[in-house]
Design an enzyme around this catalytic site. Sequence first.
Site, PDB file in Angstrom:
ATOM      1  N   VAL A  10      18.413  46.561  49.686  1.00  0.00           N
ATOM      2  CA  VAL A  10      19.869  46.528  49.518  1.00  0.00           C
ATOM      3  C   VAL A  10      20.335  45.077  49.604  1.00  0.00           C
ATOM      4  CG1 VAL A  10      22.102  47.335  50.415  1.00  0.00           C
ATOM      5  CG2 VAL A  10      20.057  48.787  50.669  1.00  0.00           C
ATOM      6  N   ILE A  17      30.440  48.230  52.401  1.00  0.00           N
ATOM      7  CA  ILE A  17      29.734  49.313  51.697  1.00  0.00           C
ATOM      8  C   ILE A  17      28.223  49.211  51.934  1.00  0.00           C
ATOM      9  CG2 ILE A  17      29.142  50.179  49.389  1.00  0.00           C
ATOM     10  CD1 ILE A  17      32.007  49.298  48.509  1.00  0.00           C
ATOM     11  N   VAL A  60      21.975  35.608  46.962  1.00  0.00           N
ATOM     12  CA  VAL A  60      21.425  36.256  45.758  1.00  0.00           C
ATOM     13  C   VAL A  60      21.983  35.676  44.455  1.00  0.00           C
ATOM     14  CG1 VAL A  60      20.710  38.432  46.833  1.00  0.00           C
ATOM     15  CG2 VAL A  60      23.050  38.204  45.979  1.00  0.00           C
ATOM     16  N   TYR A 159      36.420  39.035  38.053  1.00  0.00           N
ATOM     17  CA  TYR A 159      35.833  40.217  38.680  1.00  0.00           C
ATOM     18  C   TYR A 159      35.608  41.317  37.639  1.00  0.00           C
ATOM     19  CZ  TYR A 159      35.236  43.883  42.220  1.00  0.00           C
ATOM     20  OH  TYR A 159      34.742  44.897  43.003  1.00  0.00           O
ATOM     21  N   LYS A 163      31.918  42.794  36.478  1.00  0.00           N
ATOM     22  CA  LYS A 163      31.555  44.199  36.662  1.00  0.00           C
ATOM     23  C   LYS A 163      31.314  44.889  35.307  1.00  0.00           C
ATOM     24  CE  LYS A 163      31.640  44.245  41.181  1.00  0.00           C
ATOM     25  NZ  LYS A 163      30.397  44.358  41.945  1.00  0.00           N
TER      26      LYS A 163
HETATM   27  N1  LIG Z   1      35.586  47.578  48.870  1.00  0.00           N
HETATM   28  C1  LIG Z   1      35.956  48.173  47.750  1.00  0.00           C
HETATM   29  O1  LIG Z   1      36.956  48.908  47.711  1.00  0.00           O
HETATM   30  C2  LIG Z   1      35.148  47.960  46.493  1.00  0.00           C
HETATM   31  C3  LIG Z   1      35.617  48.537  45.312  1.00  0.00           C
HETATM   32  C4  LIG Z   1      34.878  48.387  44.149  1.00  0.00           C
HETATM   33  C5  LIG Z   1      33.686  47.694  44.171  1.00  0.00           C
HETATM   34  N2  LIG Z   1      33.246  47.120  45.321  1.00  0.00           N
HETATM   35  C6  LIG Z   1      31.984  46.387  45.278  1.00  0.00           C
HETATM   36  O2  LIG Z   1      31.151  46.805  46.334  1.00  0.00           O
HETATM   37  C7  LIG Z   1      30.303  45.737  46.747  1.00  0.00           C
HETATM   38  C8  LIG Z   1      30.409  45.532  48.251  1.00  0.00           C
HETATM   39  O3  LIG Z   1      31.763  45.248  48.565  1.00  0.00           O
HETATM   40  P1  LIG Z   1      32.340  45.353  50.055  1.00  0.00           P
HETATM   41  O4  LIG Z   1      33.749  45.769  49.922  1.00  0.00           O
HETATM   42  O5  LIG Z   1      31.432  46.114  50.912  1.00  0.00           O
HETATM   43  O6  LIG Z   1      32.324  43.783  50.429  1.00  0.00           O
HETATM   44  P2  LIG Z   1      32.062  43.073  51.841  1.00  0.00           P
HETATM   45  O7  LIG Z   1      32.610  41.705  51.694  1.00  0.00           O
HETATM   46  O8  LIG Z   1      32.533  43.913  52.968  1.00  0.00           O
HETATM   47  O9  LIG Z   1      30.467  43.001  51.905  1.00  0.00           O
HETATM   48  C9  LIG Z   1      29.741  42.256  50.970  1.00  0.00           C
HETATM   49  C10 LIG Z   1      28.479  41.748  51.644  1.00  0.00           C
HETATM   50  O10 LIG Z   1      27.760  40.985  50.656  1.00  0.00           O
HETATM   51  C11 LIG Z   1      27.375  39.751  51.224  1.00  0.00           C
HETATM   52  N3  LIG Z   1      27.302  38.727  50.194  1.00  0.00           N
HETATM   53  C12 LIG Z   1      28.336  38.136  49.529  1.00  0.00           C
HETATM   54  N4  LIG Z   1      27.869  37.211  48.690  1.00  0.00           N
HETATM   55  C13 LIG Z   1      26.524  37.209  48.816  1.00  0.00           C
HETATM   56  C14 LIG Z   1      25.479  36.447  48.217  1.00  0.00           C
HETATM   57  N5  LIG Z   1      25.753  35.482  47.333  1.00  0.00           N
HETATM   58  N6  LIG Z   1      24.205  36.709  48.596  1.00  0.00           N
HETATM   59  C15 LIG Z   1      23.918  37.680  49.491  1.00  0.00           C
HETATM   60  N7  LIG Z   1      24.855  38.426  50.099  1.00  0.00           N
HETATM   61  C16 LIG Z   1      26.150  38.180  49.763  1.00  0.00           C
HETATM   62  C17 LIG Z   1      28.471  39.426  52.249  1.00  0.00           C
HETATM   63  O11 LIG Z   1      28.036  38.490  53.224  1.00  0.00           O
HETATM   64  C18 LIG Z   1      28.765  40.805  52.819  1.00  0.00           C
HETATM   65  O12 LIG Z   1      27.926  41.114  53.914  1.00  0.00           O
HETATM   66  C19 LIG Z   1      30.735  44.525  45.921  1.00  0.00           C
HETATM   67  O13 LIG Z   1      29.877  44.381  44.818  1.00  0.00           O
HETATM   68  C20 LIG Z   1      32.135  44.889  45.460  1.00  0.00           C
HETATM   69  O14 LIG Z   1      32.498  44.253  44.264  1.00  0.00           O
HETATM   70  C21 LIG Z   1      33.966  47.235  46.488  1.00  0.00           C
END
Ligand SMILES: NC(=O)c1ccc[n+]([C@@H]2O[C@H](COP(=O)([O-])OP(=O)(O)OC[C@H]3O[C@@H](n4cnc5c(N)ncnc54)[C@H](O)[C@@H]3O)[C@@H](O)[C@H]2O)c1
Length: 250
Positions: A10, A17, A60, A159, A163
């Site tokens: 992961v 998430i 990443v 964004y 996506k």
């Molecule tokens: N939260 C929402 O409602 C939502 C909705 C649609 C899509 N998403 C997608 O879900 C995914 C997770 O989002 P989230 O809300 O849990 O975000 P979050 O910020 O809570 O968690 C993201 C995690 O990814 C890590 N991260 C960020 N950049 C990184 C990198 N370059 N290398 C390695 N790790 C990295 C961060 O440190 C963090 O731990 C994302 O791809 C986001 O676009 C979220």
Amino acid sequence: MKLEGARVLVTGGGSGIGRHLVERLLADGAEIAVLELDAARCAELADAAGGKVRAVSCDVSDAAAVDGALQNLFDTGFEPDVLVNNAGVIHSEPLVNLLSRGDKVHSREAWRRVIATDLDSVFFVTSRVVERMLAKRIKGVVISISSIAAGGNAGQSAYAAAKAGVNALTCTWAKELGAMGLRFVAIAPGFFDTPSTRAALSEAVLTRLQQQIPLRRLGELESLYLAVRHAIENDYLTGTVLEVDGGLVL
Ligand SMILES: NC(=O)c1ccc[n+]([C@@H]2O[C@H](COP(=O)([O-])OP(=O)(O)OC[C@H]3O[C@@H](n4cnc5c(N)ncnc54)[C@H](O)[C@@H]3O)[C@@H](O)[C@H]2O)c1
């Protein structure tokens, strides 16, 4: 694929998430490794899981860092059956901000950062993991967390583009690698209650948004876990985008 005993990698598993997915996958018997930018989150995650999660600090969006971290995981015996591309940043900014006193155009630095984190990363990690799956004859599954913004969302140029790219890669790879038994699924969440959502949107915007969602609430992380589990377990699912959004259409 059977979830119990599956080895799941992961990205961005340290928060939001990704963190929920890690905890639930672990509880359902998967073996987990995580690539996470934030070293403190890596240490905390490994601790909380009692050493059952291999959390590796890695950006990443950096191809060389990804290659090194993955080689290290492979060399130490972690062969992924499932990859979850989850790491990402949410960014909102208009294409042209007429109210700005300085440069009115969307920041180019922000554009690059979002495309690098949300799209380049999926390409870098998936290409190396798929290479390894093919070499080891693993009929693996790649799940990428997209967003309903992929269809176009006002104020989210970078964004939405990133996506949409993730969805396109999912369909492309499903066609290219299906004959090898590999599957690719994107999951497009609507709005979920995570730190990144709260950082990106004000309380007033969140309240208005919830009125537009047919189910009238933000998503609970467990529904994303159920979608991930479905993507892993359903062996006839590939090349598709599962929308988990409470009925919201942007
Ligand atoms: N939260 C929402 O409602 C939502 C909705 C649609 C899509 N998403 C997608 O879900 C995914 C997770 O989002 P989230 O809300 O849990 O975000 P979050 O910020 O809570 O968690 C993201 C995690 O990814 C890590 N991260 C960020 N950049 C990184 C990198 N370059 N290398 C390695 N790790 C990295 C961060 O440190 C963090 O731990 C994302 O791809 C986001 O676009 C979220």
